[in-house]
Design a protein around this motif. Structure first.
Motif, PDB file in Angstrom:
ATOM      1  N   ASP A  74      -7.184  -2.895   9.835  1.00 54.59           N
ATOM      2  CA  ASP A  74      -6.273  -3.118   8.708  1.00 54.59           C
ATOM      3  C   ASP A  74      -6.781  -4.235   7.805  1.00 54.59           C
ATOM      4  N   ALA A  75      -7.303  -5.304   8.420  1.00 50.90           N
ATOM      5  CA  ALA A  75      -7.863  -6.405   7.634  1.00 50.90           C
ATOM      6  C   ALA A  75      -9.088  -5.924   6.855  1.00 50.90           C
ATOM      7  N   VAL A 108      -7.448  -1.918  -8.487  1.00 48.08           N
ATOM      8  CA  VAL A 108      -7.255  -1.533  -7.098  1.00 48.08           C
ATOM      9  C   VAL A 108      -5.764  -1.535  -6.799  1.00 48.08           C
ATOM     10  N   ILE A 109      -5.292  -0.423  -6.235  1.00 51.97           N
ATOM     11  CA  ILE A 109      -3.874  -0.305  -5.896  1.00 51.97           C
ATOM     12  C   ILE A 109      -3.712   0.254  -4.493  1.00 51.97           C
ATOM     13  N   GLU A 110      -2.556  -0.020  -3.906  1.00 52.31           N
ATOM     14  CA  GLU A 110      -2.175   0.638  -2.659  1.00 52.31           C
ATOM     15  C   GLU A 110      -1.179   1.728  -3.032  1.00 52.31           C
ATOM     16  N   LYS A 147      -0.647   3.390   5.290  1.00 52.72           N
ATOM     17  CA  LYS A 147      -0.922   2.020   4.875  1.00 52.72           C
ATOM     18  C   LYS A 147      -1.503   1.253   6.050  1.00 52.72           C
ATOM     19  N   PRO A 148      -2.404   0.311   5.769  1.00 52.00           N
ATOM     20  CA  PRO A 148      -2.858  -0.052   4.433  1.00 52.00           C
ATOM     21  C   PRO A 148      -3.865   0.958   3.888  1.00 52.00           C
ATOM     22  N   VAL A 175      -8.569   4.510   3.478  1.00 46.17           N
ATOM     23  CA  VAL A 175      -7.242   4.737   4.056  1.00 46.17           C
ATOM     24  C   VAL A 175      -7.336   4.484   5.555  1.00 46.17           C
ATOM     25  N   SER A 176      -6.363   3.725   6.082  1.00 44.57           N
ATOM     26  CA  SER A 176      -6.363   3.446   7.515  1.00 44.57           C
ATOM     27  C   SER A 176      -6.094   4.727   8.296  1.00 44.57           C
ATOM     28  N   ALA A 177      -6.550   4.714   9.541  1.00 45.87           N
ATOM     29  CA  ALA A 177      -6.402   5.875  10.414  1.00 45.87           C
ATOM     30  C   ALA A 177      -5.190   5.715  11.320  1.00 45.87           C
ATOM     31  N   SER A 178      -4.818   6.811  11.914  1.00 47.07           N
ATOM     32  CA  SER A 178      -3.753   6.784  12.907  1.00 47.07           C
ATOM     33  C   SER A 178      -4.288   7.481  14.151  1.00 47.07           C
TER      34      SER A 178
END
Length: 170
Positions: free
Chosen positions: A92-93, A109-111, A117-118, A133-136
């Motif tokens: 995430d960092a 840059v936008i989220e 997220k993030p 894009v972060s993974a799950s």
């Protein structure tokens, strides 16, 4: 349609006006994306790589308009890969750090809400786009995508290789 400019002009991408630079060849589009991805890696810990092995291919050409697949229809080049960081790195960092790197180049840059997220979506002033894009689950590496501006379909090619793995030059 957003991002469908084929002459050097102001377009809208990511909700802001950009002066799109139309690639003069697919090789130019790929080289520019490679440069942006390597610059991103240069700002991350040594040993961080973008790896497309899981996807079977590192890049592809696509139509800019889903309703036009004629031979001359505008195309773009895109690439996808997982961002593998050294062991113990907080993914995430890393996603947030990547956004900071792109912002330092003067990119918007936008989220985005509609993605896990993030996430960070970077829109370059030249019409190129990068996203992470972060993974799950979070223990999996984030996914990085890079997309060129549209260019004439007449210059699109399927025979230009793009590396499966990208590492920093430094």
């Amino acid at each position: 349609m957003t991002g469908l400019c084929l002459t050097p002009t102001a377009c809208t991408t990511g909700g802001s006006s950009v002066n799109t630079v139309v690639p003069q060849s697919q090789q130019q589009a790929q080289d520019t994306l490679m440069n942006y991805l390597k610059r991103t890696l240069d700002g991350l810990p040594t040993g961080t790589v973008i790896d497309a092995s899981r996807y079977g291919s590192a890049g592809s050409t696509g139509y800019c308009d889903d309703n036009d697949s004629t031979p001359t229809a505008p195309r773009n080049f895109s690439t996808i890969g997982e961002l593998h960081s050294p062991s113990g790195t907080d993914n995430d960092a890393t996603v947030r750090k990547v956004g900071e790197i792109w912002s330092s180049w003067g990119w918007k840059v936008i989220e985005r809400d509609e993605f896990r997220k993030p996430n960070q979506f970077g829109y370059g002033p030249d019409g190129y786009r990068l996203q992470i894009v972060s993974a799950s689950p979070r223990s999996f590496p984030p996914t990085v995508n890079a997309i060129s501006p549209c260019y004439p379909g007449t210059i699109a090619r399927d025979d230009i290789a793009f590396p499966i793995q990208i590492a920093s030059d430094s």
